[in-house]
Design a protein around this motif. Sequence first.
Motif, mmCIF file in Angstrom:
data_model
loop_
_atom_site.group_PDB
_atom_site.id
_atom_site.type_symbol
_atom_site.label_atom_id
_atom_site.label_comp_id
_atom_site.label_asym_id
_atom_site.label_seq_id
_atom_site.Cartn_x
_atom_site.Cartn_y
_atom_site.Cartn_z
ATOM 1 N N LEU A 170 12.434 18.357 15.379
ATOM 2 C CA LEU A 170 11.909 17.405 14.177
ATOM 3 C C LEU A 170 10.922 16.086 14.570
ATOM 4 O O LEU A 170 10.236 15.597 13.653
ATOM 5 C CB LEU A 170 13.298 16.802 13.693
ATOM 6 N N ILE A 171 11.001 16.001 15.921
ATOM 7 C CA ILE A 171 9.900 14.851 16.310
ATOM 8 C C ILE A 171 8.391 15.051 15.844
ATOM 9 O O ILE A 171 7.731 14.079 15.404
ATOM 10 C CB ILE A 171 10.234 14.636 17.759
ATOM 11 N N PRO A 172 7.825 16.267 15.836
ATOM 12 C CA PRO A 172 6.623 16.390 15.335
ATOM 13 C C PRO A 172 6.314 16.047 14.092
ATOM 14 O O PRO A 172 5.282 15.730 13.479
ATOM 15 C CB PRO A 172 6.312 17.716 15.798
ATOM 16 N N SER A 173 7.327 16.333 13.021
ATOM 17 C CA SER A 173 7.050 15.726 11.691
ATOM 18 C C SER A 173 7.793 14.663 11.304
ATOM 19 O O SER A 173 8.316 14.182 10.297
ATOM 20 C CB SER A 173 7.906 16.855 10.728
ATOM 21 N N ALA A 174 7.928 13.502 12.369
ATOM 22 C CA ALA A 174 8.633 12.352 12.256
ATOM 23 C C ALA A 174 7.997 11.416 11.014
ATOM 24 O O ALA A 174 6.777 11.479 11.047
ATOM 25 C CB ALA A 174 8.591 11.489 13.640
ATOM 26 N N ALA A 175 8.788 10.750 10.362
ATOM 27 C CA ALA A 175 8.579 9.832 9.449
ATOM 28 C C ALA A 175 7.487 8.768 9.906
ATOM 29 O O ALA A 175 7.301 8.520 11.211
ATOM 30 C CB ALA A 175 9.662 9.276 8.468
ATOM 31 N N SER A 176 6.899 7.940 8.967
ATOM 32 C CA SER A 176 5.805 6.837 9.332
ATOM 33 C C SER A 176 6.627 5.720 10.309
ATOM 34 O O SER A 176 5.655 5.099 10.797
ATOM 35 C CB SER A 176 5.187 6.359 8.069
ATOM 36 N N ASP A 177 7.864 5.720 9.942
ATOM 37 C CA ASP A 177 8.506 4.515 10.715
ATOM 38 C C ASP A 177 8.870 4.802 12.109
ATOM 39 O O ASP A 177 9.348 3.840 12.865
ATOM 40 C CB ASP A 177 9.803 4.244 9.926
ATOM 41 N N VAL A 178 8.681 5.852 12.454
ATOM 42 C CA VAL A 178 8.822 6.359 13.879
ATOM 43 C C VAL A 178 7.601 5.881 14.765
ATOM 44 O O VAL A 178 6.573 6.775 14.511
ATOM 45 C CB VAL A 178 9.250 7.632 13.943
ATOM 46 N N THR A 179 7.541 5.167 15.601
ATOM 47 C CA THR A 179 6.333 4.923 16.398
ATOM 48 C C THR A 179 5.951 5.848 17.623
ATOM 49 O O THR A 179 7.099 6.513 17.907
ATOM 50 C CB THR A 179 6.625 3.477 16.966
ATOM 51 N N ASP A 180 5.057 5.627 18.130
ATOM 52 C CA ASP A 180 4.946 6.412 19.184
ATOM 53 C C ASP A 180 5.657 6.427 20.431
ATOM 54 O O ASP A 180 6.233 7.229 21.100
ATOM 55 C CB ASP A 180 3.223 6.284 19.762
ATOM 56 N N ALA A 181 5.947 5.017 20.651
ATOM 57 C CA ALA A 181 7.106 4.411 21.538
ATOM 58 C C ALA A 181 8.502 5.037 21.235
ATOM 59 O O ALA A 181 9.176 5.496 22.079
ATOM 60 C CB ALA A 181 7.204 3.137 21.630
ATOM 61 N N ASP A 182 8.884 5.093 20.052
ATOM 62 C CA ASP A 182 10.134 5.613 19.698
ATOM 63 C C ASP A 182 10.022 7.240 19.940
ATOM 64 O O ASP A 182 10.985 7.662 20.400
ATOM 65 C CB ASP A 182 10.364 5.440 18.018
ATOM 66 N N LYS A 183 8.981 7.839 19.636
ATOM 67 C CA LYS A 183 8.875 9.319 20.072
ATOM 68 C C LYS A 183 8.894 9.597 21.433
ATOM 69 O O LYS A 183 9.708 10.418 21.672
ATOM 70 C CB LYS A 183 7.553 9.910 19.329
ATOM 71 N N LYS A 184 8.526 8.667 21.910
ATOM 72 C CA LYS A 184 8.353 8.875 23.516
ATOM 73 C C LYS A 184 9.969 8.865 24.109
ATOM 74 O O LYS A 184 10.321 9.573 25.012
ATOM 75 C CB LYS A 184 7.654 7.751 24.508
ATOM 76 N N ARG A 185 10.548 7.686 23.663
ATOM 77 C CA ARG A 185 12.022 7.289 23.958
ATOM 78 C C ARG A 185 12.990 8.496 23.667
ATOM 79 O O ARG A 185 13.920 9.105 24.453
ATOM 80 C CB ARG A 185 12.382 5.980 23.491
#
Length: 585
Positions: free
Chosen positions: A129-144
């Motif tokens: 699901l991470i590739p389609s993450a919503a706009s409130d998910v920052t790049d730092a969030d995706k990384k963590r």
Amino acid sequence: MKTSIIKGTLMASMLALVTFACNDKFLQVPATGQLASDQLTSRAALDGLLISAYSQLNGRGYDQSAASLDWVRGDMSGGDANKGSNSGDFNALTPFQTYVSLNATNAEVNFKWRALYEGISRANMVLRLIPSAASDVTDADKKRISGEARFLRGHYYFMLKRQFNMVPYVDETVDYGTGVDKVPNTEDIWAKIEADFQFAQTNLPATQSASGRANSWAAASYLAKTYLYEKKYALAKALFDQIIASGTTASGVKYALVANYTDIFNAAKETNSESIFADQAAANTGSADNANPNLNLNFPYNTGSAGPAGCCGFFPPTFEMANSFRVNANGLPLLDGSYNSSANELVTDMGLASSAAFTPDAGPVDPRLDWSVGRRGLPYLDWSVHPGQDWIRDQTFAGPYSPKKFVFYKSQDKTLTDGSSWTDGYSAINYNFIRYADVLLMAAECEVEVGSLATSLNYVNLVRNRSANSAFWVKTAAGANAANYKIAPYTAFADQATARTAIQFERKLELSGEGHRFFDLVRWGVAAPVLNAFIAYESKKLPVAYAGAKFTAGRDEYLPIPQTQIDYQATDASGKKILTQNPGY
């Protein structure tokens, strides 16, 4: 008290994420019992799914064999402990200590497989699901988030690899609806496990806001452990060097041995410098499943006097394990195996009623014995003096000892244990998958193979010297040492062979009852001779419990692939099932 992740089931996590706003979208009612993909891609939703992947660490819902502390395979099969209780109680576990009747239809084997693949499925869902993450998910969030998910997936596959060896590898690209039953188990997956831990090490921060979350140091530790299992000693050593040298201002992390050995297993003190990655447990959260649910049978079987939990007498240390804590006059282990001789084996109350007179063993022993093994005549935490047979359901099957490491204190009952279920055995005691003493001893192994015997000696002695602090030895009510405790550092390792023997024995003592022993013996390539020698000794003490026991080299190093899973898988063009059974089953 510790700050940790409170874990629940996937459904509980997801229901907590569903909110309703008072606007004109209230007529858009989602299908009952389903979550649309756009409900799963917000930051809160992805974190909820990630917590669900963490929640599977202790194998909840899949019986005792799926526990995070792998006492069934790691300790029972490794000779640290036996099943305990009596011959008729939960006898599906008995084959794990006798080997010969452990087969592909054993339900406990399938429970372990399912629990680990459930964890993988949950981690894969996050990654999908991470590739389609919503706009409130920052790049730092995706990384963590992706780093934690891949760490968890690496953990679950590591556990599968050492349990079953050749297993199917399913990642987030596999369609669980149409493709998961077509994945064979013909590929060695060590490289994929390495890749997950490497990604996690690179992408995770050095510290996390919650103690239950994996950080970059936990990933480095697991990657080093993976290299060690593969005998890539130089790569493992390089990482262990970094972990041992941790504590720079930049990292903000310092791993070290805690002063008091028992703090490692004390729910009130367990979040400490020695804990690198642990399955977090919490009591009185509204669900006993958030406590430690897979050890609730592993308490003294109280009949004559009150003790912890009152049930059920499983997981007692073996005669051979307890004897291993015997030391010579200089405080060093008897590495030649003479601890099992009639002159050195511990005096026990085997066959004696609790009302009969008994004098505990007076010979010299490593102080870790009475932090690890409950034995008659000595204090059992803050409960009482262990009464012997009154706390053993059937001595002729289980032996004279009680487990002690993962037992809560009387002063913690109902506060750090969960009283909402049938037993207070649901405790808030964490299980450390990796702790700092484990790292030091793994690093010592690497130093022996590619580094320095002197450095290896130093690491082993750091572990031993911690236990030499007499202020923390088990005391009587009058404040005296409860037994004749002696422990000293090694002065030198004469050669590689001597060093290997000492390190392997130190792991046996330091990590007893923590789920490591069987897997250590297998990776060292000595499981057959060591375990058959163990059976020869232990079966004389407990002939019913070890009736017919025999470890067969080339088969018993790994569990069978569950027959249920083979039957579920698709067939190839020739009509043969995709999954291949392990040799000898």
